[in-house]
Write a protein that holds these residues in place. Structure first.
Motif, PDB file in Angstrom:
ATOM      1  N   THR A   1       3.730 -11.755  -1.213  1.00 42.85           N
ATOM      2  CA  THR A   1       3.144 -13.065  -1.505  1.00 42.85           C
ATOM      3  C   THR A   1       3.176 -13.981  -0.285  1.00 42.85           C
ATOM      4  OG1 THR A   1       5.215 -14.040  -2.312  1.00 42.85           O
ATOM      5  CG2 THR A   1       3.828 -12.900  -3.922  1.00 42.85           C
ATOM      6  N   ASN A   2       4.058 -13.663   0.672  1.00 39.05           N
ATOM      7  CA  ASN A   2       4.132 -14.434   1.923  1.00 39.05           C
ATOM      8  C   ASN A   2       3.202 -13.884   2.998  1.00 39.05           C
ATOM      9  OD1 ASN A   2       6.097 -16.189   0.885  1.00 39.05           O
ATOM     10  ND2 ASN A   2       7.756 -14.803   1.454  1.00 39.05           N
ATOM     11  N   GLY A   3       2.327 -12.964   2.602  1.00 38.35           N
ATOM     12  CA  GLY A   3       1.316 -12.459   3.521  1.00 38.35           C
ATOM     13  C   GLY A   3       1.710 -11.232   4.311  1.00 38.35           C
ATOM     14  N   LYS A   4       2.871 -10.653   4.013  1.00 43.16           N
ATOM     15  CA  LYS A   4       3.295  -9.450   4.730  1.00 43.16           C
ATOM     16  C   LYS A   4       2.451  -8.252   4.278  1.00 43.16           C
ATOM     17  CE  LYS A   4       6.887 -11.778   6.336  1.00 43.16           C
ATOM     18  NZ  LYS A   4       6.919 -12.301   7.713  1.00 43.16           N
ATOM     19  N   CYS A   5       2.203  -7.362   5.211  1.00 40.82           N
ATOM     20  CA  CYS A   5       1.580  -6.078   4.894  1.00 40.82           C
ATOM     21  C   CYS A   5       2.701  -5.056   4.770  1.00 40.82           C
ATOM     22  CB  CYS A   5       0.608  -5.668   6.003  1.00 40.82           C
ATOM     23  SG  CYS A   5       0.000  -3.969   5.841  1.00 40.82           S
ATOM     24  N   ILE A   6       2.772  -4.371   3.631  1.00 38.93           N
ATOM     25  CA  ILE A   6       3.854  -3.428   3.381  1.00 38.93           C
ATOM     26  C   ILE A   6       3.259  -2.056   3.074  1.00 38.93           C
ATOM     27  CG2 ILE A   6       5.879  -2.897   1.956  1.00 38.93           C
ATOM     28  CD1 ILE A   6       5.948  -5.967   1.315  1.00 38.93           C
ATOM     29  N   LEU A   7       3.613  -1.083   3.903  1.00 39.92           N
ATOM     30  CA  LEU A   7       3.164   0.298   3.727  1.00 39.92           C
ATOM     31  C   LEU A   7       4.369   1.142   3.351  1.00 39.92           C
ATOM     32  CD1 LEU A   7       1.072   2.591   3.969  1.00 39.92           C
ATOM     33  CD2 LEU A   7       1.559   2.655   6.430  1.00 39.92           C
ATOM     34  N   VAL A   8       4.279   1.825   2.215  1.00 42.80           N
ATOM     35  CA  VAL A   8       5.397   2.601   1.679  1.00 42.80           C
ATOM     36  C   VAL A   8       4.952   4.033   1.432  1.00 42.80           C
ATOM     37  CG1 VAL A   8       7.046   2.806  -0.226  1.00 42.80           C
ATOM     38  CG2 VAL A   8       6.323   0.550   0.535  1.00 42.80           C
ATOM     39  N   THR A   9       5.737   5.010   1.865  1.00 42.72           N
ATOM     40  CA  THR A   9       5.493   6.386   1.457  1.00 42.72           C
ATOM     41  C   THR A   9       6.463   6.715   0.332  1.00 42.72           C
ATOM     42  OG1 THR A   9       7.096   7.616   2.819  1.00 42.72           O
ATOM     43  CG2 THR A   9       5.053   6.907   3.891  1.00 42.72           C
ATOM     44  N   THR A  10       5.977   7.453  -0.642  1.00 43.07           N
ATOM     45  CA  THR A  10       6.832   7.808  -1.774  1.00 43.07           C
ATOM     46  C   THR A  10       6.265   9.032  -2.473  1.00 43.07           C
ATOM     47  OG1 THR A  10       7.886   7.005  -3.803  1.00 43.07           O
ATOM     48  CG2 THR A  10       5.622   6.297  -3.404  1.00 43.07           C
ATOM     49  N   HIS A  11       7.119   9.737  -3.182  1.00 41.29           N
ATOM     50  CA  HIS A  11       6.637  10.777  -4.093  1.00 41.29           C
ATOM     51  C   HIS A  11       7.114  10.477  -5.514  1.00 41.29           C
ATOM     52  CE1 HIS A  11      10.573  12.256  -2.561  1.00 41.29           C
ATOM     53  NE2 HIS A  11      10.764  12.533  -3.833  1.00 41.29           N
ATOM     54  N   VAL A  12       7.628   9.237  -5.700  1.00 39.56           N
ATOM     55  CA  VAL A  12       8.115   8.802  -7.006  1.00 39.56           C
ATOM     56  C   VAL A  12       7.007   8.004  -7.689  1.00 39.56           C
ATOM     57  CG1 VAL A  12       9.894   7.518  -8.239  1.00 39.56           C
ATOM     58  CG2 VAL A  12      10.469   8.707  -6.107  1.00 39.56           C
ATOM     59  N   MET A  13       6.517   8.508  -8.808  1.00 37.78           N
ATOM     60  CA  MET A  13       5.338   7.911  -9.428  1.00 37.78           C
ATOM     61  C   MET A  13       5.582   6.498  -9.963  1.00 37.78           C
ATOM     62  SD  MET A  13       2.780   9.742  -8.880  1.00 37.78           S
ATOM     63  CE  MET A  13       2.719  11.250  -7.924  1.00 37.78           C
ATOM     64  N   ASP A  14       6.795   6.194 -10.449  1.00 42.23           N
ATOM     65  CA  ASP A  14       7.008   4.836 -10.956  1.00 42.23           C
ATOM     66  C   ASP A  14       6.996   3.817  -9.821  1.00 42.23           C
ATOM     67  OD1 ASP A  14       9.515   5.601  -9.940  1.00 42.23           O
ATOM     68  OD2 ASP A  14      10.573   4.278 -11.316  1.00 42.23           O
ATOM     69  N   GLU A  15       7.355   4.241  -8.602  1.00 46.32           N
ATOM     70  CA  GLU A  15       7.231   3.357  -7.441  1.00 46.32           C
ATOM     71  C   GLU A  15       5.769   3.236  -7.020  1.00 46.32           C
ATOM     72  OE1 GLU A  15       9.825   4.426  -4.246  1.00 46.32           O
ATOM     73  OE2 GLU A  15      11.596   3.715  -5.307  1.00 46.32           O
ATOM     74  N   ALA A  16       5.048   4.334  -7.065  1.00 41.36           N
ATOM     75  CA  ALA A  16       3.630   4.316  -6.707  1.00 41.36           C
ATOM     76  C   ALA A  16       2.870   3.320  -7.588  1.00 41.36           C
ATOM     77  CB  ALA A  16       3.030   5.706  -6.843  1.00 41.36           C
TER      78      ALA A  16
ATOM     79  N   PHE B   1       0.858  -1.183   0.000  1.00 41.98           N
ATOM     80  CA  PHE B   1       0.000   0.000   0.000  1.00 41.98           C
ATOM     81  C   PHE B   1       0.895   1.235   0.000  1.00 41.98           C
ATOM     82  CE2 PHE B   1      -2.832   3.275   1.426  1.00 41.98           C
ATOM     83  CZ  PHE B   1      -4.100   2.884   1.003  1.00 41.98           C
ATOM     84  N   GLY B   2       0.641   2.149  -0.912  1.00 44.15           N
ATOM     85  CA  GLY B   2       1.458   3.346  -1.019  1.00 44.15           C
ATOM     86  C   GLY B   2       0.749   4.596  -0.533  1.00 44.15           C
ATOM     87  N   LEU B   3       1.486   5.442   0.178  1.00 47.49           N
ATOM     88  CA  LEU B   3       1.017   6.782   0.524  1.00 47.49           C
ATOM     89  C   LEU B   3       1.790   7.757  -0.347  1.00 47.49           C
ATOM     90  CD1 LEU B   3       1.104   6.607   4.443  1.00 47.49           C
ATOM     91  CD2 LEU B   3      -0.877   6.209   2.958  1.00 47.49           C
ATOM     92  N   ILE B   4       1.085   8.520  -1.168  1.00 49.19           N
ATOM     93  CA  ILE B   4       1.777   9.483  -2.015  1.00 49.19           C
ATOM     94  C   ILE B   4       1.254  10.889  -1.748  1.00 49.19           C
ATOM     95  CG2 ILE B   4       2.255   7.785  -3.804  1.00 49.19           C
ATOM     96  CD1 ILE B   4       0.065   9.004  -5.502  1.00 49.19           C
ATOM     97  N   GLY B   5       2.155  11.835  -1.888  1.00 53.40           N
ATOM     98  CA  GLY B   5       1.802  13.225  -1.653  1.00 53.40           C
ATOM     99  C   GLY B   5       3.061  14.061  -1.560  1.00 53.40           C
TER     100      GLY B   5
END
Length: 240
Positions: free
Chosen positions: A182-197, A34-38
């Motif tokens: 794929t192993n069921g981890k929840c991953i939260l990422v903040t970014t302002h880079v659109m290709d990562e988003a 899940f990405g947070l962008i801004g």
């Protein structure tokens, strides 16, 4: 068993009379990136800190793995990489990894395996014996990322993890994040880079402390005339 790993409910954070976050609600699933962008100052880092209990909510609440935060019993299940590196620069990278592994109470017979995995993930194996004071900014970011995955956490929260990291290593890191998902981890990422988003399963667009849109990158992009994610952010935010 619930599939929700992170839940944010009616969250407001004030500093003085100013709303840093305003009435945010959000659910993030297990097995999801899940990405947070801004833009800078939008509230992404404050939201992340409130989720893990480092920042106090004024109203509302955050939950991680069905536990209201802050909660010490959940800390070892969360891997957190801050925007600013928190490393012991007078120690070597290996000594930093060893220290944090002990802090996470990783068993002795597992410690070496986890340390090797973390170092390999960020391509620091040749530089583990160097003092962190001699590391570049990008190498420090890589070490911080290695520390965040040491304890094999169920929830991984990464605040702009690939700033200062070269494109080839960024690609391999995102491939590993996809594997962890794929192993069921929840991953939260903040970014302002659109290709990562665009690599995230879902996104929340944040502006001025408010969530202005939530959806998959494709859903958000499809609502613009150009079909571009960066234009979606501008249009949802009312910026023309």
């Amino acid at each position: 068993m619930t599939e929700i790993a992170i839940k944010v409910t009616d969250l407001t954070v004030k500093i003085g009379k100013k709303d840093i976050l305003s009435n945010m609600s959000l659910e993030i699933k297990k097995g999801e990136i899940f990405g947070l962008i801004g833009p800078s100052g939008a509230g992404k880092t404050t939201l992340v800190k409130t989720i893990i209990g480092m920042e106090k909510a004024t109203t509302g609440q955050t939950e991680v793995l069905e536990n209201r935060m802050p909660n010490l019993s959940v800390i070892n299940k969360i891997g957190y990489m801050a925007q600013s590196d928190a490393l012991y620069t007078d120690l070597t990278a290996k000594e930093n990894l060893d220290f944090f592994a002990s802090l996470y109470s990783i068993k002795r017979n597992e410690k070496k395996v986890r340390m090797n995995y973390a170092a390999k993930l960020v391509n620091l194996e040749p530089d583990l014996s160097k003092k962190v004071s001699n590391y570049s900014g990008g190498m420090k970011r890589r070490l911080s990322l290695a520390i965040s995955v040491l304890a094999d956490p169920d929830v991984l929260i990464l605040d702009e993890p690939t700033v200062g990291i070269d494109p080839e290593l960024r690609k391999s890191i995102w491939e590993e994040l996809a594997e962890l998902k794929t192993n069921g981890k929840c991953i939260l990422v903040t970014t302002h880079v659109m290709d990562e988003a665009e690599k995230c399963d879902r996104l929340a667009m944040i502006r001025n402390g408010k969530i202005i849109a939530v959806g998959t990158p494709q859903e958000l992009s499809s609502k613009t005339t150009s079909g571009k994610l960066e234009d979606a952010f501008l249009e949802f935010g009312g910026v023309k």
